[in-house]
Motif scaffolding. Structure first.
Motif, PDB file in Angstrom:
ATOM      1  N   ALA A  31     -55.101 -50.220  53.236  1.00 49.28           N
ATOM      2  CA  ALA A  31     -56.183 -49.813  52.666  1.00 49.28           C
ATOM      3  C   ALA A  31     -56.182 -50.009  51.433  1.00 49.28           C
ATOM      4  CB  ALA A  31     -56.151 -48.123  53.219  1.00 49.28           C
ATOM      5  N   ARG A  32     -55.157 -50.036  50.842  1.00 49.54           N
ATOM      6  CA  ARG A  32     -55.341 -50.590  49.243  1.00 49.54           C
ATOM      7  C   ARG A  32     -55.528 -51.908  49.049  1.00 49.54           C
ATOM      8  NH1 ARG A  32     -50.092 -48.157  45.894  1.00 49.54           N
ATOM      9  NH2 ARG A  32     -51.573 -48.915  44.320  1.00 49.54           N
ATOM     10  N   ALA A  33     -55.269 -52.868  50.019  1.00 52.73           N
ATOM     11  CA  ALA A  33     -55.373 -54.356  49.920  1.00 52.73           C
ATOM     12  C   ALA A  33     -57.018 -54.751  50.396  1.00 52.73           C
ATOM     13  CB  ALA A  33     -54.471 -55.067  50.789  1.00 52.73           C
ATOM     14  N   CYS A  34     -57.621 -53.656  51.122  1.00 56.37           N
ATOM     15  CA  CYS A  34     -58.908 -54.114  51.600  1.00 56.37           C
ATOM     16  C   CYS A  34     -59.985 -54.237  50.291  1.00 56.37           C
ATOM     17  CB  CYS A  34     -59.455 -52.917  52.500  1.00 56.37           C
ATOM     18  SG  CYS A  34     -61.027 -53.310  53.101  1.00 56.37           S
ATOM     19  N   PRO A  35     -60.491 -55.331  50.294  1.00 58.48           N
ATOM     20  CA  PRO A  35     -61.411 -55.504  49.097  1.00 58.48           C
ATOM     21  C   PRO A  35     -62.658 -54.789  49.181  1.00 58.48           C
ATOM     22  CG  PRO A  35     -61.589 -57.233  50.271  1.00 58.48           C
ATOM     23  CD  PRO A  35     -60.423 -56.709  50.993  1.00 58.48           C
ATOM     24  N   VAL A  36     -62.974 -54.283  50.421  1.00 59.78           N
ATOM     25  CA  VAL A  36     -64.339 -53.586  50.457  1.00 59.78           C
ATOM     26  C   VAL A  36     -64.019 -52.153  50.943  1.00 59.78           C
ATOM     27  CG1 VAL A  36     -65.668 -55.815  51.015  1.00 59.78           C
ATOM     28  CG2 VAL A  36     -64.643 -54.518  52.934  1.00 59.78           C
ATOM     29  N   ARG A  37     -62.972 -51.912  50.823  1.00 59.06           N
ATOM     30  CA  ARG A  37     -62.661 -50.263  51.139  1.00 59.06           C
ATOM     31  C   ARG A  37     -63.111 -49.806  52.592  1.00 59.06           C
ATOM     32  NH1 ARG A  37     -59.770 -51.453  47.660  1.00 59.06           N
ATOM     33  NH2 ARG A  37     -59.630 -50.756  45.571  1.00 59.06           N
ATOM     34  N   ALA A  38     -62.976 -50.745  53.574  1.00 55.32           N
ATOM     35  CA  ALA A  38     -63.319 -50.437  54.797  1.00 55.32           C
ATOM     36  C   ALA A  38     -62.250 -49.788  55.576  1.00 55.32           C
ATOM     37  CB  ALA A  38     -63.677 -52.034  55.725  1.00 55.32           C
ATOM     38  N   ILE A  39     -60.850 -49.506  55.162  1.00 60.25           N
ATOM     39  CA  ILE A  39     -59.850 -48.887  55.586  1.00 60.25           C
ATOM     40  C   ILE A  39     -59.675 -47.709  55.058  1.00 60.25           C
ATOM     41  CG2 ILE A  39     -57.670 -49.233  56.558  1.00 60.25           C
ATOM     42  CD1 ILE A  39     -57.938 -52.226  56.204  1.00 60.25           C
ATOM     43  N   GLU A  40     -59.682 -46.589  56.007  1.00 57.82           N
ATOM     44  CA  GLU A  40     -59.366 -45.246  55.491  1.00 57.82           C
ATOM     45  C   GLU A  40     -57.959 -44.729  56.235  1.00 57.82           C
ATOM     46  OE1 GLU A  40     -61.438 -40.845  54.859  1.00 57.82           O
ATOM     47  OE2 GLU A  40     -62.573 -42.406  55.781  1.00 57.82           O
ATOM     48  N   MET A  41     -57.187 -43.938  55.525  1.00 58.23           N
ATOM     49  CA  MET A  41     -56.028 -43.405  56.190  1.00 58.23           C
ATOM     50  C   MET A  41     -56.302 -42.086  56.714  1.00 58.23           C
ATOM     51  SD  MET A  41     -53.793 -45.899  55.923  1.00 58.23           S
ATOM     52  CE  MET A  41     -52.479 -44.912  56.577  1.00 58.23           C
ATOM     53  N   LYS A  42     -56.228 -41.763  58.022  1.00 55.95           N
ATOM     54  CA  LYS A  42     -56.502 -40.609  58.726  1.00 55.95           C
ATOM     55  C   LYS A  42     -55.388 -40.311  59.639  1.00 55.95           C
ATOM     56  CE  LYS A  42     -61.654 -41.044  58.853  1.00 55.95           C
ATOM     57  NZ  LYS A  42     -62.791 -41.002  59.751  1.00 55.95           N
ATOM     58  N   ASP A  43     -54.834 -39.160  59.322  1.00 56.43           N
ATOM     59  CA  ASP A  43     -53.685 -38.653  60.296  1.00 56.43           C
ATOM     60  C   ASP A  43     -52.476 -39.635  60.240  1.00 56.43           C
ATOM     61  OD1 ASP A  43     -54.931 -36.305  60.944  1.00 56.43           O
ATOM     62  OD2 ASP A  43     -56.125 -37.250  62.776  1.00 56.43           O
ATOM     63  N   GLY A  44     -52.273 -40.174  58.961  1.00 57.70           N
ATOM     64  CA  GLY A  44     -51.179 -40.990  58.912  1.00 57.70           C
ATOM     65  C   GLY A  44     -51.442 -42.499  59.575  1.00 57.70           C
ATOM     66  N   LEU A  45     -52.718 -42.760  59.972  1.00 56.79           N
ATOM     67  CA  LEU A  45     -52.970 -44.141  60.644  1.00 56.79           C
ATOM     68  C   LEU A  45     -53.916 -44.832  59.998  1.00 56.79           C
ATOM     69  CD1 LEU A  45     -52.300 -43.516  64.299  1.00 56.79           C
ATOM     70  CD2 LEU A  45     -50.806 -44.762  62.721  1.00 56.79           C
ATOM     71  N   PRO A  46     -54.198 -46.087  59.858  1.00 55.68           N
ATOM     72  CA  PRO A  46     -55.513 -46.749  59.452  1.00 55.68           C
ATOM     73  C   PRO A  46     -56.644 -46.863  60.183  1.00 55.68           C
ATOM     74  CG  PRO A  46     -53.805 -48.398  59.734  1.00 55.68           C
ATOM     75  CD  PRO A  46     -53.236 -46.947  59.867  1.00 55.68           C
ATOM     76  N   VAL A  47     -57.795 -46.431  59.857  1.00 54.85           N
ATOM     77  CA  VAL A  47     -59.221 -46.392  60.675  1.00 54.85           C
ATOM     78  C   VAL A  47     -59.994 -47.473  59.886  1.00 54.85           C
ATOM     79  CG1 VAL A  47     -60.983 -45.212  61.682  1.00 54.85           C
ATOM     80  CG2 VAL A  47     -58.738 -44.306  61.424  1.00 54.85           C
ATOM     81  N   THR A  48     -60.473 -48.616  60.367  1.00 55.89           N
ATOM     82  CA  THR A  48     -61.179 -49.387  59.935  1.00 55.89           C
ATOM     83  C   THR A  48     -62.731 -49.129  60.136  1.00 55.89           C
ATOM     84  OG1 THR A  48     -59.358 -50.849  60.255  1.00 55.89           O
ATOM     85  CG2 THR A  48     -61.842 -51.858  59.910  1.00 55.89           C
ATOM     86  N   THR A  96     -55.081 -52.546  64.605  1.00 56.12           N
ATOM     87  CA  THR A  96     -53.802 -52.146  64.117  1.00 56.12           C
ATOM     88  C   THR A  96     -53.032 -51.541  65.412  1.00 56.12           C
ATOM     89  OG1 THR A  96     -54.504 -51.426  61.851  1.00 56.12           O
ATOM     90  CG2 THR A  96     -52.208 -50.315  62.865  1.00 56.12           C
ATOM     91  N   ASP A  97     -51.653 -52.384  65.341  1.00 52.50           N
ATOM     92  CA  ASP A  97     -50.812 -52.040  66.623  1.00 52.50           C
ATOM     93  C   ASP A  97     -50.108 -50.849  66.220  1.00 52.50           C
ATOM     94  OD1 ASP A  97     -48.805 -51.553  68.337  1.00 52.50           O
ATOM     95  OD2 ASP A  97     -48.168 -53.862  68.184  1.00 52.50           O
ATOM     96  N   VAL A  98     -50.509 -49.474  66.771  1.00 57.60           N
ATOM     97  CA  VAL A  98     -50.056 -48.189  66.289  1.00 57.60           C
ATOM     98  C   VAL A  98     -48.500 -48.011  66.421  1.00 57.60           C
ATOM     99  CG1 VAL A  98     -52.390 -47.179  66.272  1.00 57.60           C
ATOM    100  CG2 VAL A  98     -50.943 -46.886  68.208  1.00 57.60           C
ATOM    101  N   SER A  99     -48.345 -48.791  67.315  1.00 56.37           N
ATOM    102  CA  SER A  99     -46.473 -48.760  67.787  1.00 56.37           C
ATOM    103  C   SER A  99     -45.621 -49.296  66.564  1.00 56.37           C
ATOM    104  CB  SER A  99     -46.268 -49.309  69.066  1.00 56.37           C
ATOM    105  OG  SER A  99     -46.304 -50.810  69.004  1.00 56.37           O
ATOM    106  N   ARG A 100     -46.472 -50.139  65.806  1.00 55.01           N
ATOM    107  CA  ARG A 100     -45.523 -50.857  64.725  1.00 55.01           C
ATOM    108  C   ARG A 100     -45.967 -50.197  63.480  1.00 55.01           C
ATOM    109  NH1 ARG A 100     -45.545 -57.204  65.541  1.00 55.01           N
ATOM    110  NH2 ARG A 100     -43.847 -57.041  63.982  1.00 55.01           N
ATOM    111  N   CYS A 101     -47.151 -49.674  63.405  1.00 50.93           N
ATOM    112  CA  CYS A 101     -47.825 -49.072  62.119  1.00 50.93           C
ATOM    113  C   CYS A 101     -46.932 -47.936  61.661  1.00 50.93           C
ATOM    114  CB  CYS A 101     -49.082 -48.686  62.097  1.00 50.93           C
ATOM    115  SG  CYS A 101     -49.935 -47.813  60.638  1.00 50.93           S
ATOM    116  N   THR A 102     -46.412 -47.909  60.185  1.00 47.78           N
ATOM    117  CA  THR A 102     -45.527 -46.852  59.584  1.00 47.78           C
ATOM    118  C   THR A 102     -46.604 -45.823  58.761  1.00 47.78           C
ATOM    119  OG1 THR A 102     -45.110 -48.158  57.424  1.00 47.78           O
ATOM    120  CG2 THR A 102     -43.421 -48.086  59.469  1.00 47.78           C
ATOM    121  N   GLY A 103     -47.574 -46.251  58.663  1.00 51.87           N
ATOM    122  CA  GLY A 103     -48.599 -45.384  57.828  1.00 51.87           C
ATOM    123  C   GLY A 103     -48.572 -45.432  56.155  1.00 51.87           C
ATOM    124  N   CYS A 104     -48.030 -46.749  56.113  1.00 50.93           N
ATOM    125  CA  CYS A 104     -47.813 -46.880  54.571  1.00 50.93           C
ATOM    126  C   CYS A 104     -49.199 -47.020  53.733  1.00 50.93           C
ATOM    127  CB  CYS A 104     -47.001 -48.079  54.200  1.00 50.93           C
ATOM    128  SG  CYS A 104     -47.697 -49.635  54.659  1.00 50.93           S
TER     129      CYS A 104
END
Length: 373
Positions: free
Chosen positions: A324-341, A312-320
């Protein structure tokens, strides 16, 4: 019967030029009247992957959509347009607006269909059951409008891959989870194509996407409109134009082996300029491309050093949180407003890349992977 692919040059999206090119390709195939009878319900399925403007080369351009709608209407078809993008849970209206499809619908008087709201019909093929959009299966005629693009998982998205959008809702994520390997997932895509069997495929290759497709690659002028009654033959031709070797794209090869369509270029008749005259020698293929040719033993040995993964390019990420919701295996978690894989869970399906509304997810390559690419 020999499959035919019609090719016409079209340098930009000037509507008059697009209309001429689309009409010429269809005329080469016998005319639109060979595929649509007056009064038939016609469902047109564009590539509406994400809510991006047409200049981003992510979606089928609205000029191409409108040209095909007008052709179908002239044949007396009752035309509808529909799709089910991956992040549709955020609302479909913004997709219609951003892609320019709502404006086309207003000009042509064509309804825009929400596959999620229309329900599904089950279809069985080779022991697998697929719940496909009712709007698609109840149409008399389906016209497929893919965009020429690369794809991080399947290498290429065209006629076969475009029909994955006929699976409404979270089914798309489910199949990514069940079939994480590219070849196995490609078999699912061919199953779906086989269930639907569009009568006509018209490809927008005026501007294609190269590199990090299908969502965050670069726009590349190819200057072509392609059309065929055989979507597999069209994919085979598009694969060659982009620079793929015969059999390299799993969906094209598998469909050909099953007899769904023709994948052998020597058995496909070209209407218009020859393939070699329009083939590109410098089209940028996805980062995962050459990794397919790395011996498996080397991959196992050098797995720590040979990889391609989403970042994830954090400079472009808006934290929406769409990724995370689209990930089929729930590998992405939102932490402090940013996705962590969690890369131990990640299956590299690139659903995060496809669904990100900001184009903030890209494919990062290890130093060794860059050497192979």
């Amino acid at each position: 019967m020999t499959s035919q692919v019609a090719i016409r040059k079209c340098d930009d999206y000037d509507y008059a030029r697009v209309t001429d090119a689309v009409h010429a390709t269809l005329s080469s195939l016998g005319g639109i009247g060979a595929y649509i009878r007056s009064g038939q319900k016609v469902l047109i399925k564009p590539n509406m992957l994400s809510a991006k403007s047409p200049d981003r080369a992510v979606t089928t351009h609205p000029a191409v959509l409108e040209a095909v709608i007008r052709e179908a209407q002239q044949a007396g078809g009752e035309v509808r347009v529909g799709d089910s993008p991956s992040a549709v849970f955020r609302g479909l209206a913004r997709y219609w607006e951003a892609t320019g499809y709502r404006a086309v619908a207003e000009r042509t008087g064509v309804p825009l269909l929400n596959f999620e709201a229309g329900g599904t019909i089950a279809r069985m093929i080779d022991g697998s059951e697929y719940h496909l959009a009712r709007h698609v299966l109840e149409a008399d005629v389906v016209i497929n409008l893919p965009k020429m693009k690369t794809h991080g998982l399947t290498l290429y998205t065209g006629a076969v891959k475009n029909l994955y959008g006929c699976l409404p809702g979270f089914q798309k994520a489910r199949y990514h989870k069940l079939y994480p390997k590219p070849e196995d997932f490609s078999r699912v895509l061919v199953d779906i194509y086989t269930c639907i069997r569009p009568v006509l495929t018209v490809m927008d290759a005026v501007f294609a996407m190269e590199g990090n497709g299908p969502s965050t690659g670069s726009s590349r002028r190819v200057g072509l409109i392609l059309a065929s009654a055989d979507g597999i033959a069209l994919d085979a031709v598009a694969n060659r134009i982009m620079g793929y070797k015969p059999g390299e794209v799993h969906t094209t090869r598998i469909a050909g082996e099953r007899g769904v369509g023709e994948s052998d270029l020597d058995r496909i008749r070209i209407g218009g300029p020859g393939i070699e005259s329009v083939a590109l020698s410098d089209f940028v293929l996805p980062p995962t491309h050459l990794l397919r040719w790395v011996p498996r033993g080397l991959v196992r040995w050098a797995g720590r050093f040979l990889w391609v993964k989403p970042r994830t390019d954090v400079s472009r990420c808006t934290g929406c949180g769409v990724c995370a919701r689209a990930c089929p295996v729930r590998a992405i978690e939102m932490k402090d407003g940013l996705p962590v894989t969690d890369y131990d869970l990640c299956i590299n399906c690139m659903c995060c890349n496809e669904s990100c509304p900001e184009g903030a997810v890209y494919q990062e390559m290890s130093w060794l992977a860059r050497r192979f690419s």
